[in-house]
Design a protein around this motif. Structure first.
Motif, PDB file in Angstrom:
ATOM      1  N   GLN A 121       0.833  -1.197   0.000  1.00  0.00           N
ATOM      2  CA  GLN A 121       0.000   0.000   0.000  1.00  0.00           C
ATOM      3  C   GLN A 121       0.871   1.251   0.000  1.00  0.00           C
ATOM      4  O   GLN A 121       0.612   2.189  -0.734  1.00  0.00           O
ATOM      5  N   ASN A 122       1.906   1.253   0.822  1.00  0.00           N
ATOM      6  CA  ASN A 122       2.813   2.383   0.880  1.00  0.00           C
ATOM      7  C   ASN A 122       4.229   1.869   0.712  1.00  0.00           C
ATOM      8  O   ASN A 122       4.558   0.758   1.122  1.00  0.00           O
ATOM      9  N   THR A 123       5.092   2.672   0.108  1.00  0.00           N
ATOM     10  CA  THR A 123       6.476   2.271  -0.075  1.00  0.00           C
ATOM     11  C   THR A 123       7.201   2.337   1.266  1.00  0.00           C
ATOM     12  O   THR A 123       7.276   3.402   1.883  1.00  0.00           O
ATOM     13  N   PRO A 124       7.757   1.217   1.766  1.00  0.00           N
ATOM     14  CA  PRO A 124       8.454   1.239   3.046  1.00  0.00           C
ATOM     15  C   PRO A 124       9.749   2.024   2.939  1.00  0.00           C
ATOM     16  O   PRO A 124      10.435   1.994   1.918  1.00  0.00           O
ATOM     17  N   THR A 125      10.089   2.763   3.988  1.00  0.00           N
ATOM     18  CA  THR A 125      11.290   3.595   3.960  1.00  0.00           C
ATOM     19  C   THR A 125      12.301   3.210   5.039  1.00  0.00           C
ATOM     20  O   THR A 125      13.460   3.582   4.946  1.00  0.00           O
ATOM     21  N   THR A 126      11.882   2.498   6.063  1.00  0.00           N
ATOM     22  CA  THR A 126      12.788   2.103   7.136  1.00  0.00           C
ATOM     23  C   THR A 126      12.728   0.593   7.308  1.00  0.00           C
ATOM     24  O   THR A 126      11.854  -0.086   6.768  1.00  0.00           O
ATOM     25  N   GLU A 127      13.684   0.065   8.068  1.00  0.00           N
ATOM     26  CA  GLU A 127      13.694  -1.372   8.327  1.00  0.00           C
ATOM     27  C   GLU A 127      12.412  -1.798   9.036  1.00  0.00           C
ATOM     28  O   GLU A 127      11.855  -2.866   8.749  1.00  0.00           O
TER      29      GLU A 127
END
Length: 309
Positions: free
Chosen positions: A3-9
């Motif tokens: 749904q959303n692009t992950p940016t952190t681990e």
């Protein structure tokens, strides 16, 4: 699934557990929906007495596997997970461990599960009749394909290759991973009388997959388990109690020792994949797997109640 692009681990791990939860819900819901639609079509078409026909029994086994295959393909393509991450090679001895372990499960645990079934019968439960198609002569070959080969490949891919792997690699400890994965595997089958057997099988196969780093050994073990059951049924040896007393006792003792021995090695000596901890980010996983868990739980209860009526 994304749904959303992950940016952190942390985002990546939550997304992975969300995807695993969606896979379980899809695995639980899609086969039931398709089976129901086919039943409605047959009913509207005026088909009668098809429930005992071999083609219908084969369909009952085939539909879930086709759904699993589609779900697995969608997962690999959508998440861009390399296939070799699931089916990668492993040490040769894990195949031996898996097969010896499955031998122990099939014989010693089956007998133990029989006592669980007797407990259910005391509650008024009547064991269900076999849903296997005819196994006479050459009919055994398509049965092995549909009931042994396909489930070994696709159920292991879903439950050990995707679910347990996503749980373990994204923060879950080893113990909760194998226990919860085993419970979800057992619940998925909607079979009260096989609950204990399928739970322990799920736990053991998950442990093997984590130690091996691959589902290939568990695919082999799953296939041997299902194929041997079919062969024993086809040859009229499906009940161990028909064996001579000495042979029966020997088989149970040897199989129990195999089961215990392999578990002792996997738990206390093989440390690969060890991770302490609990259910990390569990809310994310259970939120998205909740539909599947709920559907399976309701179905399990319906089968149990019907068996008691």
């Amino acid at each position: 699934m994304e749904q959303n692009t992950p940016t952190t681990e942390e985002d990546f791990k939550r997304l992975a557990l969300r995807e695993a939860g969606v896979v379980y819900s899809a695995t639980a819901v899609f086969p039931l929906v398709i089976s129901t639609l086919i039943g409605v079509v047959l009913l509207l078409a005026g088909a009668k007495d098809y429930s005992e026909a071999d083609w219908f029994k084969y369909l009952g086994f085939l539909i879930p596997q086709l759904c699993f295959a589609g779900i697995a393909v969608f997962f690999f393509r959508k998440t861009r997970t390399p296939v070799q991450k699931v089916y990668g090679g492993c040490k040769w001895y894990y195949f031996i461990i898996a097969l010896v372990l499955q031998f122990g499960l099939l014989f010693s645990l089956t007998e133990l599960n029989g006592y669980f079934v007797k407990l259910l019968t005391l509650m008024g439960y009547k064991p269900s009749e076999s849903t296997l198609p005819s196994l006479d002569g050459w009919n055994l070959l398509p049965a092995i394909l549909v009931i042994a080969v396909l489930p070994a490949l696709f159920e292991e891919t879903i439950f050990r290759g995707i679910l347990s792997k996503q749980m373990h690699e994204n923060g879950w400890g080893l113990v909760p991973t194998v226990l919860i994965s085993g419970a979800m595997f057992s619940l998925f089958h909607h079979n009260p009388e096989q609950t204990l057997y399928q739970f322990v099988c799920g736990v053991c196969l998950t442990l093997v997959a984590i130690r091996a780093g691959s589902v290939l050994p568990t695919i082999c073990a799953h296939f041997v388990n299902n194929a041997l059951i079919l062969i024993l049924e086809a040859t009229g040896h499906g009940t161990l109690s028909d064996l001579p007393l000495g042979g029966y006792i020997s088989l149970i003792v040897v199989s129990a020792l195999c089961l215990i021995g392999m578990l002792v090695y996997l738990v206390f000596f093989d440390k690969r994949g060890n991770r302490k901890g609990g259910v990390i980010r569990g809310k994310t996983f259970f939120l998205f797997s909740g539909i599947g868990i709920g559907v399976c739980a309701v179905y399990w209860l319906v089968v149990l109640i019907e068996g008691c009526l």
